[in-house]
Design an enzyme around this catalytic site. Structure first.
Site: not given
Ligand code: TGC
Ligand code: FAD
Length: 388
Positions: A242, A367
């Site tokens: 993801c 991230e």
């Protein structure tokens, strides 16, 4: 505020299709008309502009590169341009859309059952169901494989215990994609708001991503139906898959922030008079502007090349790391240089560069931090992992 017509020093626009330009210009217009008039107020007050959620649904920005289920099925370059334009407005807006599409719709699409896809994706595409993604824990950020959150099978249910930290959209989400260890293996679960034993607490006092909700999620004997397990993946590669989607979008988004800061600094420098002439005419100011446009142009080409490779199925996780870390780093430096060119004006929220600069500090860290991406590239070129 000066009208924004984009930043294109080297005819990069000529490399986009008509459809890609049309998508970009639609989102650019939306950001100029609907986001820019309200974003400083939301940033100052520490609130997300929630009234824009259905409008963005109508524009098709959630899961824009997903095929079917009411999603537009755009190519990855058009999707990237959407991220660029949203982040030109604010990183919090792009974060909201990244989390919804890349981190919540994508795992349901890629790892979910047909029932899960049909139940959640069409509603999520329209912004009627909002999601969040719970991977990070207070003691496991860069190293998510050490997570302590567990799931236990109990009859027709799973029982979750643990907590997640720094979760974008946590306090507003209708569903959470939660990564937890089941018999020692990382698995993904869909947890609906309102489930007994599931609670959220918003994190306040942020100087970054103020126009975004960031929360802690807590699971205390939280019982969910067995059909809420994502059946299609096991192990850390599930959440990391993801992250590949979201990091790719950030590589584009960061260029949007950089374009906003460059544009603001250029217009300011042309109008600001010191020593009887515009500061834009001084060599040291020009050196900063030249650095910005050089790096923005390189970043635009890098994002575009990444998008074309992604459409061909040739974009690797290591390519994504390179694009994310480069473009966020140059965007942050562009924001700092813009702030410098604006002098004292650059420290007020009458101008955007300070807001972008603070936002990009989070984007630099989330991230995968800049240094973690450095190590991913280091491993790719040497074959030697240096994380542990
Ligand atoms: P490692 O042993 O290297 O790998 C474990 C398994 O995962 C596979 N893998 C990947 N799969 C898909 N995509 C990738 N990018 C992958 N990288 C690795 C790998 O092949 C292996 O598979 P298998 O089948 O052998 O099990 O894992 P490690 O524990 O050594 O960790 C490597 C490291 C440090 C690179 C990884 O943990 C990492 O990327 N850490 C950073 C964590 C991170 O990025 N967290 C982000 C949380 S979400 C967030 O920040 C959202 S912000 C939202 C917003 O936009 O607002
Ligand atoms: P740490 O991992 O503790 O790192 C601290 C420092 O140590 C960093 O500089 C790092 O680069 C360095 N470091 C760590 N390990 C190494 C190493 N092996 N070698 C060299 N240096 C190292 N997470 C989610 O799951 N979902 C979300 O929606 C989400 N949204 C977020 C929103 C915001 C605004 C923020 C700030 C964070 C969000 N996160 C989310 C969490 C984010 O992914 C983590 O903050 C990030 O992964 C880094 O973890 P950490 O903050 O615990 O830092």
């Amino acid at each position: 505020m000066q009208k924004f017509d984009g930043v294109d020093f080297m005819e990069v626009d000529s490399l986009f299709s008509e459809e890609e330009i049309a998508v970009r210009d639609t989102i650019r217009g939306f950001v100029s008309e609907r986001v820019m008039p309200v974003i400083e107020k939301h940033n100052r007050e520490g609130t997300f502009p929630a009234h824009l959620i259905p409008e963005m649904g109508e524009l098709g920005v959630y899961g824009a590169n997903i095929q079917g289920y009411g999603c537009p099925g755009l190519n990855n370059v058009a999707y990237g341009l959407i991220m660029q334009e949203l982040e030109r407005g604010d990183s919090g807006l792009r974060s909201f859309v990244s989390v919804q599409g890349a981190l919540c719709m994508y795992p349901i699409y890629a790892y979910g059952s047909d029932e899960q896809k049909n139940k959640y994706l069409p509603e999520m595409a329209h912004g009627k169901v909002i999601g969040c993604f719970g991977l990070t824990e207070a003691d496991f950020g860069s190293n998510p494989s050490g997570m302590l959150t567990t799931a236990r099978k109990d009859g027709g249910s799973y029982v979750l215990n643990g907590s997640k930290m720094w979760i974008t959209n946590g306090g507003v989400a209708h569903i959470a994609i939660v990564w937890a260890k089941l018999d020692g293996r990382i698995r993904g679960f869909i947890v609906e708001r309102g489930t007994p034993g599931y609670s959220t607490r918003d994190i306040h006092g942020k100087f970054s991503l103020r126009a975004s909700v960031t929360s802690e999620l807590a699971f205390q004997d939280c019982r969910i139906p067995a059909e809420n397990l994502l059946p299609g993946v096991e192990g850390l590669k599930g959440p990391l898959g993801c992250l590949n989607q979201a990091r790719y979008g950030i590589a584009w988004g960061a260029i949007g922030s950089a374009m906003a800061c460059y544009h603001e600094a250029l217009e300011y420098a042309k109008a600001r008079i010191q020593f009887d002439r515009p500061i834009a005419g001084f060599q040291m100011v020009q050196e900063k502007l030249a650095w910005m446009i050089r790096e923005i142009t390189k970043g635009q080409l890098l994002a575009l090349h990444a998008g074309r490779l992604k459409d061909l199925g040739k974009l690797s996780a290591q390519h994504i790391s390179l694009a994310k870390m480069n473009n966020v780093q140059i965007a942050l430096q562009t924001a700092r240089l813009a702030r410098e060119i604006l002098g004292a004006s650059g420290i007020t929220d009458e101008y955007q560069c300070g807001r972008h600069m603070c936002n990009l500090e989070s984007v630099y860290t989330y991230e995968g931090t800049h240094d973690i991406h450095t190590l991913i590239i280091g491993e790719a070129v040497t074959g030697l992992p240096a994380y542990k």
